[in-house]
Design an enzyme around this catalytic site. Structure first.
Site, mmCIF file in Angstrom:
data_model
loop_
_atom_site.group_PDB
_atom_site.id
_atom_site.type_symbol
_atom_site.label_atom_id
_atom_site.label_comp_id
_atom_site.label_asym_id
_atom_site.label_seq_id
_atom_site.Cartn_x
_atom_site.Cartn_y
_atom_site.Cartn_z
ATOM 1 N N GLU A 205 0.788 -1.709 -0.057
ATOM 2 C CA GLU A 205 -0.008 -0.110 0.601
ATOM 3 C C GLU A 205 1.065 1.273 -0.051
ATOM 4 O O GLU A 205 2.312 1.150 0.667
ATOM 5 C CB GLU A 205 -0.728 0.153 1.167
ATOM 6 C CG GLU A 205 -1.755 -1.276 0.959
ATOM 7 C CD GLU A 205 -2.600 -1.051 2.805
ATOM 8 O OE1 GLU A 205 -2.489 -0.105 3.343
ATOM 9 O OE2 GLU A 205 -2.823 -2.349 3.163
ATOM 10 N N GLU A 313 -9.958 6.541 2.431
ATOM 11 C CA GLU A 313 -10.018 6.002 3.120
ATOM 12 C C GLU A 313 -10.444 6.812 4.541
ATOM 13 O O GLU A 313 -9.098 7.509 5.098
ATOM 14 C CB GLU A 313 -9.489 4.790 3.544
ATOM 15 C CG GLU A 313 -9.947 4.084 4.623
ATOM 16 C CD GLU A 313 -8.607 2.682 5.021
ATOM 17 O OE1 GLU A 313 -9.174 2.426 6.521
ATOM 18 O OE2 GLU A 313 -7.888 2.850 4.368
#
Length: 399
Positions: A205, A313
């Site tokens: 990520e 997010e």
């Protein structure tokens, strides 16, 4: 007072003045653990640079960086440069941008060193526990259609690739500094490269985040993350544990950016490229090769990722029983479009021939569309596959 009485009095005073952290007594044993962690993470630096944002950047000899404390990397040979860059099939060309971090104003690290953001005692004390410092909470996961429950605290506005076999991704992300309501919440824009399921899940990520609970401020920062067992103990952010190998002496993971987009004003963006080169997964930000995730850290990712995701997010702590007012992206809904809503553009994946191809998108994923949403951008333009996303969180339709 006799000697024995004096000693007893001193002991009582010592008990009384034990410092408290988050309302809990902080013992000598815990302090020893904190100092031990700081010693392990903060390596000896040739020089240190004090940044105007409060960071201290240590220029650490490249072979002494925290990555090599990992038991699987003790005899690791550093790959100084990748052996190839993925080839593009796109008819659109764009000059890559140079990434500039705040600390650059006060100096640069010399050759054969890497810039490491110094971890401070207060950084660790802000964590839920010493052991969890730099790690995602165990309920954190990748955004998934079949298991996603926004009531669990994390909310997404994400675009998913088709299931397949992928060896990297390239994209351009719009840079904003979202407002975060409380320190234990964050707001980020990132990509996920994922393989495996449950406790065997591997992820790589990278992206941009504002996370006061980790960094102690509201600056926009570059971050990397990884896990090899579904967030059940392996992996961490940046250099909060051993794993990610930095090779750049210019860009540091965890470093802040001062130049961010303005609503209806100047827009800033960052090119990010991740690709598998031999066993390792390389990260390039703008024109700079930042470093790589060594292949030894993973199992299923050795055969490539099975899905790639891009998007936003946030964490919703539901302070006072209400939905958070933490921004995602610009803090404005996707429908507002360019210069107002945040975006990802030119989404590409890397196939088995090491070729960059336009992403084949299969679905969008959101939780509460009245809080944060996502919208596909126009196709057939120089932006390639793109989307707008974000929102303000709490509002009349998102109580």
């Amino acid at each position: 007072m006799g000697t024995a009485g004096f000693i007893v009095a001193l002991m009582l005073i010592g008990v009384i003045i034990i410092p408290c952290v988050h309302g809990e007594e902080f013992s000598d044993h815990q302090e020893i653990k904190v100092q031990s962690l700081l010693k392990r993470l903060n390596k000896h630096a040739l020089i240190s640079i004090k940044s105007e944002d409060g960071d201290i950047i240590d220029c650490v000899p490249i072979h002494s960086q925290p990555a090599f404390d990992h038991p699987l990397l003790r005899n690791h040979t550093i790959q100084m440069r990748p052996s190839f860059l993925p080839e593009s099939t796109s008819t659109y060309t764009k000059k890559r941008t140079k990434a500039t971090q705040t600390w650059h104003k006060n100096g640069r690290c010399p050759k054969n060193t890497v810039p490491i953001r110094r971890i401070k005692r207060e950084d660790i004390l802000r964590s839920k526990s010493i052991e969890s410092f730099g790690k995602k909470m165990t309920y954190s996961s990748i955004p998934e259609d079949n298991t996603y429950d926004p009531s669990k605290g994390h909310e997404y506005a994400v675009m998913n690739s088709m299931q397949g076999t992928y060896f990297g991704t390239k994209f351009v992300v719009n840079m904003w500094k979202p407002e975060v309501q409380v320190p234990n919440e964050f707001s980020l824009a990132q990509t996920w490269l994922v393989s495996g399921v449950g406790p065997t899940r591997n992820t790589i990520e990278a992206g941009l985040q504002v996370y006061p609970g980790m960094y102690g401020d509201d600056n926009l920062r570059l971050f990397v993350y990884w896990t090899a067992n579904g967030y059940q103990g392996t992996g961490c952010y940046n250099t909060a544990c051993s794993g990610f190998v930095q090779t750049s002496n210019l860009i540091t993971v965890g470093g802040a950016f001062t130049t961010v987009s303005q609503y209806d004003g100047d827009q800033y963006e960052l090119d990010i490229l991740i690709w598998k080169n031999g066993e390792n997964w390389w990260l390039q930000v703008g024109e700079e090769l930042v470093g790589y995730w060594p292949g030894q850290l993973f199992n299923s990712l050795g055969n490539g990722a099975t899905i790639v995701q891009w998007g936003g997010e946030i964490v919703n702590a539901e302070t006072d029983g209400k939905h958070t007012g933490t921004d995602m992206g610009s803090g404005h809904f996707a429908d507002e479009g360019y210069k107002k809503a945040s975006y990802f553009r030119n989404l590409k994946i890397i196939d088995g021939t090491n070729t960059l191809r336009e992403a084949q998108v299969v679905s969008f994923l959101t939780g509460h569309d009245n809080c944060y949403n996502i919208k596909a951008g126009d196709s057939g333009t120089s932006w390639g596959v793109n989307f707008f996303y974000g929102g303000p969180g709490q509002n009349e339709r998102c109580p």
